[in-house]
Design an enzyme around this catalytic site. Structure first.
Site, short mmCIF file in Angstrom:
data_model
loop_
_atom_site.label_atom_id
_atom_site.label_comp_id
_atom_site.label_asym_id
_atom_site.label_seq_id
_atom_site.Cartn_x
_atom_site.Cartn_y
_atom_site.Cartn_z
N GLU A 248 2.07 -16.96 26.02
CA GLU A 248 1.11 -18.08 26.01
C GLU A 248 0.44 -18.19 24.64
OE1 GLU A 248 -1.77 -17.64 29.14
OE2 GLU A 248 -0.22 -17.42 30.67
N LYS A 250 -2.67 -18.11 22.22
CA LYS A 250 -4.00 -17.49 22.25
C LYS A 250 -4.97 -18.50 21.64
CE LYS A 250 -6.53 -13.26 21.04
NZ LYS A 250 -7.80 -13.86 20.68
N ARG A 255 -14.24 -17.23 26.43
CA ARG A 255 -13.79 -16.94 27.79
C ARG A 255 -14.81 -17.44 28.79
NH1 ARG A 255 -10.24 -12.36 28.83
NH2 ARG A 255 -9.56 -12.55 30.98
N ARG A 270 -17.88 -13.55 29.46
CA ARG A 270 -17.36 -12.22 29.76
C ARG A 270 -18.46 -11.16 29.74
NH1 ARG A 270 -13.38 -10.80 24.72
NH2 ARG A 270 -14.30 -8.76 24.59
N PHE A 341 -5.94 -20.04 32.62
CA PHE A 341 -4.75 -19.19 32.54
C PHE A 341 -4.63 -18.19 33.68
CE2 PHE A 341 -7.81 -17.45 29.42
CZ PHE A 341 -8.02 -16.19 29.98
N ARG A 417 -8.98 -3.11 29.34
CA ARG A 417 -7.93 -3.47 28.39
C ARG A 417 -6.68 -2.80 28.92
NH1 ARG A 417 -9.15 -6.28 23.94
NH2 ARG A 417 -11.37 -6.25 23.50
N LYS A 423 -2.00 -8.88 22.99
CA LYS A 423 -2.14 -10.02 22.07
C LYS A 423 -1.44 -9.69 20.76
CE LYS A 423 -6.51 -8.29 20.43
NZ LYS A 423 -7.87 -8.44 20.09
P1 ATP Z 1 -10.23 -10.02 18.26
O1 ATP Z 1 -11.26 -9.05 18.70
O2 ATP Z 1 -8.93 -9.36 17.82
O3 ATP Z 1 -10.72 -11.05 17.30
P2 ATP Z 1 -10.74 -11.69 20.41
O4 ATP Z 1 -12.08 -11.66 19.78
O5 ATP Z 1 -10.19 -13.03 20.68
O6 ATP Z 1 -9.77 -10.84 19.54
P3 ATP Z 1 -9.78 -10.07 22.48
O7 ATP Z 1 -10.45 -9.48 23.65
O8 ATP Z 1 -9.13 -9.12 21.60
O9 ATP Z 1 -10.87 -10.90 21.76
O10 ATP Z 1 -8.70 -11.17 22.91
C1 ATP Z 1 -8.67 -11.65 24.18
C2 ATP Z 1 -9.33 -12.97 24.32
O11 ATP Z 1 -8.45 -14.01 23.98
C3 ATP Z 1 -9.63 -13.25 25.76
O12 ATP Z 1 -10.83 -12.65 26.14
C4 ATP Z 1 -9.71 -14.75 25.81
O13 ATP Z 1 -11.04 -15.15 25.54
C5 ATP Z 1 -8.83 -15.20 24.69
N1 ATP Z 1 -7.64 -15.95 25.09
C6 ATP Z 1 -7.18 -17.04 24.43
N2 ATP Z 1 -6.07 -17.52 24.98
C7 ATP Z 1 -5.78 -16.73 26.06
C8 ATP Z 1 -4.73 -16.74 27.03
N3 ATP Z 1 -3.77 -17.64 27.02
N4 ATP Z 1 -4.75 -15.77 27.97
C9 ATP Z 1 -5.74 -14.82 27.99
N5 ATP Z 1 -6.76 -14.77 27.09
C10 ATP Z 1 -6.78 -15.72 26.13
#
Ligand code: ATP
Length: 560
Positions: A248, A250, A255, A270, A341, A417, A423
């Site tokens: 998918e 990102k 969130r 979140r 999603f 996690r 990701k």
């Molecule tokens: P980073 O910390 O590397 O900058 P991030 O801040 O986006 O990443 P992470 O928890 O690492 O946070 O990445 C997951 C987040 O990505 C999820 O919490 C959600 O908000 C977002 N996200 C975007 N698209 C999707 C998707 N298709 N499915 C699930 N989560 C998604």
């Protein structure tokens, strides 16, 4: 039970720094609570579950008045003492102890009374509420011993300082009620992540393992969401998620858990904050386009430019999360699209145990797609590495942050996690860190905090990773401003040291930097070079920030 039994535990806990020691103390104590499961909240300085946003709403001024009234010491003297020792808990302890030595008062303060008055404080508002609150606090202090007064005050000011983190409480429940502690830890953890209520988890633990297994999420309540693991490349992703995976985009938004309990729709971040008011546009879109009596959806809400229709990065819409006024104008200026999603609950039943692709099919059935309003995340299922790679590159080309790769048959595991989704995104040096200190500026910026000491997490401690003084903006339209960060930090100041202030670790910011290097100047042993704050992260909690392990990994990157 006498409140003094709680005090003994608080004291023992604050004298013990080791996690194991704390677990032993708590496990013994928890066995005594029995039908009073709600008293478990007091161990963390609260009277409601973690998902409940209600606060005591007590100002320092009110506490000073209450101490004065209960101890018979003048307000001026209380203030003077407070200035000297900087902790109202200790001020209360000293003055109340002094008063007790001079009276023949001996009645014992009951936990029930403390719990009731604290709950009343939370539910008192409107006209005359300040006086009523003063009565409730003074009543407690009048029957309290010096030590009891100290902890009552610290509880009221959200500063209990006994260090009962989620993990410690979970381990203590496992130890108190089960032989096979190791296995139970995970089960208790999962139950807690679904309900965010230790009283409920406690009650179930008393009943046994199967009662814990039966815990389910509840629409209308916030819940912890599933988080991805970060991987370096596609090979690692496929090793973790399986040969055939769902891929998918990102999205770079934020969130949102959309929760319909059959009566109303609530939106949660979140960090479990309720943001329904700020996003009434999302609520109407969901109402009109999602079929079902009750449901819980997991989604990413993304902002776009109302004129060009082009998507905007998270920074641009982050104002919508925290602004409490002019909401209608913001909705017009910064419209959002909901990318759904996942689905965790549908028409009275949890769907978290269903394989991911079945959950996706259910989403396809119940959501009516509306351009620039609501859609399902762009997804394709494949075992072809080349095709996945192309999808990744195309996603970056159109400005997405990267891709998510998901295990097609996994269930949904809140709060963790886990490798059910990973990701992949291009390497950028950025971290979410918490501000623990700041320094006042000089010249043009005199009077304001202009450079910020940021920290990562090491268990429940915070370790400095550097000082940041650039990146913040002057105008709100350009991103996070100095003014906003100053407004957030000022009420959190614990101590002043010349031009430096120490603040409670609450404000989380994303910081980019050129590289991470070893440094003796900061307590983590590392420092960022050329750090810059990119934006404030109102939707993140301290458990979301980078850990010392992350920092070490970042520093290791340089040596490779
Ligand atoms: P980073 O910390 O590397 O900058 P991030 O801040 O986006 O990443 P992470 O928890 O690492 O946070 O990445 C997951 C987040 O990505 C999820 O919490 C959600 O908000 C977002 N996200 C975007 N698209 C999707 C998707 N298709 N499915 C699930 N989560 C998604």
């Amino acid at each position: 039970m006498n409140y003094s039994e709680f005090i003994e535990v608080y004291e023992e806990l604050s004298e013990t720094t080791k996690k194991l020691g704390k677990t032993d103390i708590l496990a013994d104590f928890l066995k005594k609570l029995k039908e009073h499961s709600e008293w478990i909240y007091l161990l963390r300085g609260r009277v409601v579950a973690d998902y409940d946003e209600r606060e005591f709403g007590i100002s320092t001024q009110l506490v000073i008045k209450a101490i004065s009234r209960a101890s018979g010491i003048s307000i001026e003297k209380v203030v003077e003492k407070f200035r000297k020792i900087g902790d109202l808990g200790e001020v209360a302890e000293e003055f109340i102890k002094f008063k007790k030595q001079n009276t023949l008062f001996s009645s014992k303060l009951k936990v029930d009374k403390v719990f009731t008055n604290l709950t009343r404080l939370m539910d008192t508002d409107g006209k005359g509420s300040v006086d009523k609150k003063l009565d409730f606090i003074s009543e407690l202090l009048t029957s309290a011993s010096g030590k009891e007064a100290k902890y009552i005050i610290r509880t009221l000011l959200n500063d209990l300082r006994v260090g009962v983190a989620d993990a410690i409480l979970r381990d203590s429940i496992a130890k108190a009620f089960f032989e096979n502690e190791d296995e139970m830890r995970d089960i208790i953890d999962e139950a807690y992540d679904k309900v965010n209520d230790f009283a409920e988890v406690y009650e179930r633990a008393i009943k046994g393992k199967s009662a814990l297994h039966e815990v389910d999420i509840k629409p209308g309540r916030p819940m912890k969401v599933m988080l991805p693991v970060k991987v370096l490349d596609l090979d690692e992703a496929l090793r973790i998620c399986g040969e055939t995976v769902a891929v998918e985009h990102k999205y770079d938004g934020f969130r949102v858990v959309i929760s319909n309990d059959g009566r109303k729709i609530d939106l949660f971040t979140r960090r479990l904050d309720n943001v329904t008011k700020q996003f009434s546009d999302v609520v109407s879109v969901v109402k009109d386009n999602v079929k079902g009596k009750s449901y819980v959806l997991d989604s990413e809400v993304v902002g776009y430019d109302p004129k060009s229709g082009k998507y905007k990065p998270f920074e641009a819409i982050s104002q919508r999360i925290r602004r409490k006024y002019d909401i209608d104008k913001l909705i017009r200026d910064l419209p959002v699209e909901i990318n759904v999603f996942d689905i965790l609950f549908y028409n009275g039943k949890s769907t978290m145990g269903m394989p991911f692709l079945e959950r996706r099919k259910l989403l396809e059935k119940i959501i009516k797609i509306q351009d620039k309003k609501i859609r399902l995340s762009t997804q394709f299922v494949s075992n072809d590495k080349d095709k996945i790679m192309k999808f990744y590159k195309d996603a970056l080309k159109i400005g997405e942050e990267g891709i998510m790769i998901k295990n097609i048959s996994a269930h949904y595991r809140p709060g963790r996690r886990v490798g059910y989704m990973v990701k992949i995104k291009p390497v950028v040096n950025d971290l979410d860190l918490v501000i623990i200190g700041a320094e006042y500026g000089t010249g043009k910026r005199a009077g304001g905090l202009t450079s910020f000491i940021v920290a990562c997490r090491d268990g429940k401690d915070f370790l400095e990773v550097g000082k940041v003084s650039s990146g913040l903006k002057e105008k709100e339209s350009e991103g996070t401003t100095y003014k906003e960060i100053n407004n957030l930090l000022t009420p959190l100041i614990i101590k002043k040291d010349g031009t430096i202030v120490h603040v409670k670790p609450k404000v989380i910011v994303s910081v980019t930097y050129q590289n991470m290097q070893k440094s003796p100047s900061y307590s983590s042993g590392f420092a960022m070079r050329f750090p810059r704050i990119t934006h404030y992260r109102p939707e993140r909690g301290i458990y979301d920030i980078a850990t010392i392990e992350d920092i070490k990994k970042e520093a290791g990157k340089e040596r490779r």
